[in-house]
Design a protein around this motif. Structure first.
Motif, PDB file in Angstrom:
ATOM      1  N   LEU A   1     -53.674  52.777  -4.393  1.00  0.00           N
ATOM      2  CA  LEU A   1     -53.125  54.025  -4.907  1.00  0.00           C
ATOM      3  C   LEU A   1     -52.605  53.908  -6.334  1.00  0.00           C
ATOM      4  O   LEU A   1     -52.026  54.851  -6.856  1.00  0.00           O
ATOM      5  CB  LEU A   1     -51.983  54.508  -4.000  1.00  0.00           C
ATOM      6  CG  LEU A   1     -52.343  54.781  -2.542  1.00  0.00           C
ATOM      7  CD1 LEU A   1     -51.108  55.254  -1.776  1.00  0.00           C
ATOM      8  CD2 LEU A   1     -53.446  55.791  -2.429  1.00  0.00           C
ATOM      9  N   ARG A   2     -52.820  52.764  -6.964  1.00  0.00           N
ATOM     10  CA  ARG A   2     -52.365  52.621  -8.340  1.00  0.00           C
ATOM     11  C   ARG A   2     -53.128  53.584  -9.244  1.00  0.00           C
ATOM     12  O   ARG A   2     -54.350  53.730  -9.116  1.00  0.00           O
ATOM     13  CB  ARG A   2     -52.564  51.180  -8.819  1.00  0.00           C
ATOM     14  CG  ARG A   2     -51.685  50.169  -8.112  1.00  0.00           C
ATOM     15  CD  ARG A   2     -51.996  48.765  -8.572  1.00  0.00           C
ATOM     16  NE  ARG A   2     -53.376  48.371  -8.234  1.00  0.00           N
ATOM     17  CZ  ARG A   2     -53.951  47.227  -8.600  1.00  0.00           C
ATOM     18  NH1 ARG A   2     -53.258  46.360  -9.338  1.00  0.00           N
ATOM     19  NH2 ARG A   2     -55.185  46.954  -8.250  1.00  0.00           N
ATOM     20  N   PRO A   3     -52.434  54.282 -10.155  1.00  0.00           N
ATOM     21  CA  PRO A   3     -53.130  55.235 -11.038  1.00  0.00           C
ATOM     22  C   PRO A   3     -54.093  54.514 -11.962  1.00  0.00           C
ATOM     23  O   PRO A   3     -53.899  53.349 -12.319  1.00  0.00           O
ATOM     24  CB  PRO A   3     -51.984  55.895 -11.807  1.00  0.00           C
ATOM     25  CG  PRO A   3     -50.867  54.909 -11.741  1.00  0.00           C
ATOM     26  CD  PRO A   3     -50.991  54.206 -10.427  1.00  0.00           C
ATOM     27  N   ALA A   4     -55.137  55.214 -12.378  1.00  0.00           N
ATOM     28  CA  ALA A   4     -56.201  54.625 -13.201  1.00  0.00           C
ATOM     29  C   ALA A   4     -55.780  54.582 -14.663  1.00  0.00           C
ATOM     30  O   ALA A   4     -56.469  55.100 -15.553  1.00  0.00           O
ATOM     31  CB  ALA A   4     -57.500  55.411 -13.036  1.00  0.00           C
ATOM     32  N   ILE A   5     -54.641  53.991 -14.924  1.00  0.00           N
ATOM     33  CA  ILE A   5     -54.153  53.780 -16.278  1.00  0.00           C
ATOM     34  C   ILE A   5     -53.839  52.299 -16.420  1.00  0.00           C
ATOM     35  O   ILE A   5     -53.165  51.712 -15.558  1.00  0.00           O
ATOM     36  CB  ILE A   5     -52.908  54.638 -16.585  1.00  0.00           C
ATOM     37  CG1 ILE A   5     -53.264  56.124 -16.512  1.00  0.00           C
ATOM     38  CG2 ILE A   5     -52.338  54.308 -17.954  1.00  0.00           C
ATOM     39  CD1 ILE A   5     -52.116  57.040 -16.808  1.00  0.00           C
ATOM     40  N   ALA A   6     -54.340  51.703 -17.505  1.00  0.00           N
ATOM     41  CA  ALA A   6     -54.236  50.259 -17.662  1.00  0.00           C
ATOM     42  C   ALA A   6     -52.791  49.799 -17.710  1.00  0.00           C
ATOM     43  O   ALA A   6     -51.907  50.485 -18.223  1.00  0.00           O
ATOM     44  CB  ALA A   6     -54.961  49.830 -18.929  1.00  0.00           C
ATOM     45  N   GLY A   7     -52.597  48.601 -17.171  1.00  0.00           N
ATOM     46  CA  GLY A   7     -51.306  47.967 -17.287  1.00  0.00           C
ATOM     47  C   GLY A   7     -51.194  47.243 -18.608  1.00  0.00           C
ATOM     48  O   GLY A   7     -51.874  47.578 -19.584  1.00  0.00           O
ATOM     49  N   GLY A   8     -50.344  46.216 -18.621  1.00  0.00           N
ATOM     50  CA  GLY A   8     -50.159  45.494 -19.868  1.00  0.00           C
ATOM     51  C   GLY A   8     -49.644  46.403 -20.957  1.00  0.00           C
ATOM     52  O   GLY A   8     -48.749  47.215 -20.757  1.00  0.00           O
ATOM     53  N   ALA A   9     -50.234  46.292 -22.152  1.00  0.00           N
ATOM     54  CA  ALA A   9     -49.870  47.160 -23.267  1.00  0.00           C
ATOM     55  C   ALA A   9     -50.772  48.376 -23.345  1.00  0.00           C
ATOM     56  O   ALA A   9     -50.629  49.190 -24.262  1.00  0.00           O
ATOM     57  CB  ALA A   9     -49.934  46.375 -24.572  1.00  0.00           C
TER      58      ALA A   9
ATOM     59  N   PRO B   1     -59.811  45.099 -20.865  1.00  0.00           N
ATOM     60  CA  PRO B   1     -58.607  45.861 -20.488  1.00  0.00           C
ATOM     61  C   PRO B   1     -58.015  45.353 -19.181  1.00  0.00           C
ATOM     62  O   PRO B   1     -58.742  44.968 -18.264  1.00  0.00           O
ATOM     63  CB  PRO B   1     -59.128  47.294 -20.339  1.00  0.00           C
ATOM     64  CG  PRO B   1     -60.376  47.337 -21.151  1.00  0.00           C
ATOM     65  CD  PRO B   1     -60.986  45.960 -21.034  1.00  0.00           C
ATOM     66  N   PRO B   2     -56.694  45.328 -19.078  1.00  0.00           N
ATOM     67  CA  PRO B   2     -56.064  44.871 -17.824  1.00  0.00           C
ATOM     68  C   PRO B   2     -56.272  45.884 -16.708  1.00  0.00           C
ATOM     69  O   PRO B   2     -56.670  47.022 -16.929  1.00  0.00           O
ATOM     70  CB  PRO B   2     -54.589  44.756 -18.204  1.00  0.00           C
ATOM     71  CG  PRO B   2     -54.415  45.723 -19.333  1.00  0.00           C
ATOM     72  CD  PRO B   2     -55.717  45.724 -20.091  1.00  0.00           C
ATOM     73  N   GLY B   3     -55.981  45.442 -15.505  1.00  0.00           N
ATOM     74  CA  GLY B   3     -56.076  46.329 -14.359  1.00  0.00           C
ATOM     75  C   GLY B   3     -54.993  47.396 -14.404  1.00  0.00           C
ATOM     76  O   GLY B   3     -54.124  47.403 -15.283  1.00  0.00           O
ATOM     77  N   PRO B   4     -55.032  48.321 -13.442  1.00  0.00           N
ATOM     78  CA  PRO B   4     -54.068  49.434 -13.472  1.00  0.00           C
ATOM     79  C   PRO B   4     -52.635  48.943 -13.289  1.00  0.00           C
ATOM     80  O   PRO B   4     -52.381  47.957 -12.605  1.00  0.00           O
ATOM     81  CB  PRO B   4     -54.519  50.313 -12.304  1.00  0.00           C
ATOM     82  CG  PRO B   4     -55.287  49.403 -11.410  1.00  0.00           C
ATOM     83  CD  PRO B   4     -55.946  48.401 -12.293  1.00  0.00           C
ATOM     84  N   LEU B   5     -51.720  49.667 -13.932  1.00  0.00           N
ATOM     85  CA  LEU B   5     -50.305  49.346 -13.788  1.00  0.00           C
ATOM     86  C   LEU B   5     -49.839  49.719 -12.388  1.00  0.00           C
ATOM     87  O   LEU B   5     -50.192  50.780 -11.858  1.00  0.00           O
ATOM     88  CB  LEU B   5     -49.481  50.118 -14.817  1.00  0.00           C
ATOM     89  CG  LEU B   5     -47.976  49.828 -14.792  1.00  0.00           C
ATOM     90  CD1 LEU B   5     -47.691  48.486 -15.447  1.00  0.00           C
ATOM     91  CD2 LEU B   5     -47.204  50.929 -15.501  1.00  0.00           C
TER      92      LEU B   5
END
Length: 1001
Positions: free
Chosen positions: A360-368, A409-413
């Motif tokens: 259920l993590r949103p499709a927005i990258a984690g990290g920076a 790109p990192p995985g989702p936040l």
């Protein structure tokens, strides 16, 4: 959030005990008595005058009884004990009100003493307690069971034994409550089911919940009734209603401190003929203390065993009587800490795959974060269309090479690491009741109530979602516009939801000729809910464009995990659009009623109640944006009502035959007229039959109604041209369950033509006081609730199948098979009156109260089983498969307590069977919670009694301590079909404890 220190709490307790000892030393508890020896009647009346306590006794019981002299400084209990010593009389004191009932030590058979005590004119007037007001009737002086409707009651002592620290927590222990809120905001993620029309697979998505004004509301529904279909009362008057912007109406019990409650009564039957609209599913009535004498201080502390989600509470109650004036004032305050989702392993991540669910993590990258461009052409200088924002960057001087070195790109936040599970709150409340008994025919009274509930949470970090960043913008070295997706994890705007309530009632009551009594009052209740934040949670393209046009280029690329925000405070927050909601609701009530006996029958008096009521309801939304097309508009409604109720005792204490120990017929009727259109007339009838003193058989039939909500009536109508959407509910059942091609005109909003919802409630039950087992009582009640003209917003597929007239169709496509309907060109998806739903089931109850060797055992078990839950969308169709009894599971609540002398201990349990919201989803497993409580009445300890003239005796007199451990087995809540915890029975705080101290003066 500031931590709540347990050490600090103990310091407060110690300081309180010291203060109480000082107060006791000042002889505030003891009073001077000078009651001469003589007749018991005058002596008891003198005792009542000296203590301000209502004292009830029958003249024939005290006639000829001599009492000794009582002279000196005593507490009320000591003076009463001395007064009755050696007289053969005994007294029972109501701990909630302080009222005293005097009777002989060897009581006469209950049947012979069932009537009202006869007054002895020669002995003077009897000081008597006020008559008990029973929920579900406006008549006074009815025999037990005469109302014929099942009522579940929790007295002050039973409430204390639950260990509940608030009214919201207490609702868990009522098995007939099918849904409830506790007044504490929860920020569990919102979830949605999506259908892939190519593969047929179902996926889930989630988003962060932002608390609104509803978060601070304490409300409940009974027996699966429609939302808002359970009427909540405070002393028989409507609790305020709020959150009407989007059909989230609900009555609110916010701010009622447990210290001010005498009992909670639950009427498990429709009661619109008594109380009017919205009582179609039953009534919960909070009865406040009125006749309490003295002062009571309560302190409470609750926390988990492995964290700091602490809750501190305190209240002060003072009741007084000074001649004709009496009153009661209660003030309370409560404060909690936040509990974050990361505080529990099973809530710390929105990736639910380890638990059997979806990610259920949103499709927005984690990290920076990441930058990207649409299409298949790589970013200039890179081999991919997306790149990670370089970790650790300050956001300035970035080059293409920096992005190339940052890698994929990192995985989702995972928002589970940032959002709150439960909001922190601060509550404060004050309740005041004043009575002035000018004459028996005139007793003015004033009731005041104020409450505030303020919830605070961190919903999620600010995000940039698909934010277009133009070429040349600092941090974008690619020479073209890019799309930025990221979270600013260092920026979490605080969101606050505040719920305020203020109520005032001014009235008068008194005696009329022929044993009639009247009550007239005017009341005003104002509620205000507000939800706002320091900032929104998403940077908008329009705000960024406006900043660029003004020559400003905020730094959007810094890594907030390791670098301090280089922007000035509030710069990024100003690029968001915070959601602000506010609602003000005001209700004026005017009522006049009278009740009393009409004429006498051999079995007793026929009693009648008559009355009229007017209600004016006003609602406005001061901060509603002009562009808001979803919320209700400001509205007003005026209601005029007339009601009557009668009770006819055919057999009873004055006339009994074999198998006719008691037979009562009761009936009521109410008519209401609405300024918004329409009128309703609702009758109810019931019968109560006792074939023997130990068996009550009862049954009733009543009709009720619920008016459309403000949003259902007057939310603005919008017409948009759009696709029906790719979801399972958008398939057209008249076109082979396929998606309609193209767009259609979709109409949504309020429907002023809606009719009131109606109900028919039928109950049948019995109460058995088991003759062979002293102290054992068993009850059974079957209910059958039919709700007609239900108001609901159907999904397109349901609307197309059941209400085809609301769907406009064009021509068929050349490829359509024979028999298919035409292509949808317009759909009216506004709320409609759904034909019917029906809920049936039964309640079982068991109570055991028995004095045993060395102590007393009190046990109770209650439960509800649903046998039918049907939804019939249009006449003649079978019940829809989307509703079944799985959504209304078996619920049980039980307790067993043993008291011996000063000590008491007990266990409580709450159970909810497996359930599911829809047949097409996995069930939520069953849950059971076990709680333990121990308490000690310090004033009854031998060493405290022996030292009553010493400091410790004065400090600990009338003091009670209790410890409750909730969820002693530390069970994790079951997971719902989204594989997130269901907190109905077990909550994610897991095992926790509550300490409470009560000191009476």
């Amino acid at each position: 959030m500031q931590s709540v220190s347990l050490v600090r709490v103990f310091h407060v307790l110690a300081a309180l005990l010291a203060a109480l000892a000082t107060a006791a030393a000042a002889d505030e508890v003891r009073k001077d008595f000078d009651i001469p020896a003589g007749e018991a009647g005058p002596a008891l009346r003198q005792f009542a005058t000296a203590t301000g306590r209502e004292t009830l006794f029958a003249a024939e019981i005290v006639r000829g009884v001599k009492t000794p002299a009582v002279k000196g400084r005593y507490t009320a209990a000591e003076a009463l004990e001395a007064l009755l010593a050696g007289t053969g009389l005994t007294a029972a004191v109501d701990p909630a009100t302080g009222a005293v009932a005097v009777r002989r030590q060897t009581a006469a058979p209950a049947e012979k003493n069932a009537g009202r005590p006869a007054a002895d004119a020669s002995a003077g007037p009897i000081v008597k307690m006020q008559e008990l007001e029973v929920t579900g009737t406006r008549l006074r002086g009815l025999l037990a069971g005469a109302t014929a409707q099942p009522i579940f009651s929790l007295g002050a002592a039973e409430i204390d034994r639950t260990g509940a620290q608030s009214l919201g927590d207490l609702l868990r222990y009522i098995p007939q409550v099918s849904t409830f809120t506790t007044g504490q905001a929860a920020t569990m993620p919102t979830r949605n089911l999506l259908l892939n029309t190519v593969t047929g697979a179902t996926t889930q998505t989630a988003g962060s919940t932002q608390i609104d004004g509803a978060a601070g509301r304490t409300t409940a529904t009974l027996r699966g009734a429609p939302a808002g279909g359970t009427l909540l009362l405070i002393d028989g008057r409507r609790a305020p209603k709020n959150n009407q912007a989007r059909s989230n109406d609900g009555y609110d019990l916010n701010g009622i401190p447990l210290a001010a409650i005498e009992r909670v009564e639950v009427l498990l039957d429709g009661a619109s003929s008594i109380y009017g609209a919205d009582a179609i599913g039953g009534v919960i009535n909070i009865v406040l203390k009125k006749n309490y004498r003295g002062t009571e201080v309560r302190l409470g502390y609750e926390n988990t065993f492995d964290g700091d989600a602490g809750i501190v509470s305190g209240s002060l109650t003072h009741g007084f009587g000074a001649g004709k004036l009496s009153g009661l004032i209660t003030v309370s305050a409560e404060k909690s800490n936040t509990m974050a989702m990361r505080d529990r392993a099973f809530t710390a991540s929105w990736d639910r795959r380890p638990y059997g669910g979806f990610d259920l993590r949103p499709a927005i990258a984690g990290g920076a974060g990441q930058v990207s461009r649409t299409g298949t052409v790589p970013l200039p200088g890179l081999a991919t269309t997306a790149a990670a924002v370089p970790p650790g960057t300050s956001g300035t001087g970035l080059t293409v090479a920096d992005y190339a070195a940052a890698g994929a790109p990192p995985g989702p936040l995972d928002l589970g690491a940032y959002v709150d599970y439960a909001a922190a709150y601060r509550r404060s409340a004050a309740v005041a009741v004043f009575n002035y008994r000018h004459r028996t025919w005139l007793e003015p009274y004033l009731e005041l109530r104020f409450a505030r509930n303020r919830n605070t949470s961190l919903p999620q970090p600010i995000q940039a979602r698909n934010l277009a960043v133009p070429a040349g913008y600092p941090g974008n070295p690619f020479g073209i516009a890019v799309t930025l997706n990221r979270y600013f994890t260092d920026l979490q705007p605080e969101r606050v939801a505040t719920d305020d309530t203020a109520a005032a009632v001014l009235g008068a009551r008194g005696d009329l000729p022929r044993d009639w009594r009247y009550d007239v009052f005017v009341g005003r209740v104002e509620g205000r809910t507000r939800s706002d934040a320091d900032a929104g949670v998403e940077i908008t393209a329009a705000a960024l464009a406006a900043a660029i046009a003004a020559g400003r280029t905020p730094n959007l690329f810094y890594d907030g995990r390791t670098v301090a925000n280089p922007n000035a405070p509030g710069v990024l927050e100003a690029l968001t659009s915070p959601t602000v909601d506010e609602e003000r609701a005001e209700t004026w009530s005017y009522e006049a009623q009278a009740n009393g006996p009409v004429f006498a029958l051999p079995a007793g008096a026929v009693r009648l109640a008559l009355g009229a009521e007017r209600r004016e309801e006003y609602t406005d939304f001061p901060r509603r944006a002009a562009t808001d097309t979803a919320s209700a508009r400001d509205g007003a409604q005026r209601v005029t009502a007339f009601f009557a109720e009668a009770n006819v005792p055919v057999f009873g204490e004055g006339k009994r035959l074999p198998l006719l120990h008691q037979l009562n017929f009761s009936g009521s009727y109410r008519r209401e007229d609405y300024s918004t259109g329409g009128a309703t007339a609702n009758p109810r009838g019931g019968v109560a039959w006792r074939p023997a003193a130990w068996l009550l058989v009862r049954g009733s039939y009543g009709e009720g109604f619920k008016v459309p909500t403000l949003a259902q009536r007057n939310a603005p109508t919008t017409v948009t041209t759009a696709s029906l959407g790719v979801t399972a509910t958008s398939f057209d059942p008249l076109r082979g369950n396929t998606l309609n091609p193209g767009a259609a005109q979709i109409t949504r909003g309020g429907n002023p033509g809606l009719r009131p919802e109606k109900s028919e409630n039928t109950t049948f039950g019995l109460v058995l006081d088991v003759p062979a087992v002293a102290g054992l009582s068993v009850s059974f009640d079957h209910f059958d609730n039919v709700f007609a003209d239900r108001i609901g917003t159907l999904l397109f597929g349901q609307m197309a199948q059941f209400y085809p007239a609301r769907i406009t169709r064009g021509a068929n496509l050349p490829t359509d098979p024979a028999g298919w309907a035409g292509v949808v060109t317009a759909a009216d998806l506004r709320a409609v009156n759904i034909n019917e739903s029906r809920t049936t089931g039964y309640d079982l109850g068991l109570r055991y109260d028995r004095a045993l060797a060395g102590g007393r055992l009190q046990a109770a078990l209650g439960g509800t089983k649903y046998t039918r839950n049907e939804f019939v969308p249009v006449p003649g169709l079978a019940a829809a498969a989307t509703v079944n009894t799985d959504s209304l599971p078996v619920q049980l609540s039980g307790s067993a307590f043993f008291t011996r002398g000063a000590w008491g201990a007990g266990v409580l349990t709450t159970y909810r069977a497996a359930n599911r919201a829809r047949p097409d989803v996995r069930p939520t497993p069953s849950a059971i919670r076990w709680d333990l409580q121990g308490n000690c009445d310090l004033g009854r300890l031998a060493w405290v009694k022996a030292g009553r003239d010493r400091w410790y005796g004065r400090a600990f007199a009338n003091t009670k301590l209790s410890l409750t451990v909730f969820n002693v087995l530390n069970d994790v809540p079951p997971f719902d079909f989204y594989f997130m915890p269901d907190n109905t029975v077990l909550d994610s705080r897991l095992r926790r404890y509550a300490l409470s101290l009560r000191r009476q003066f």
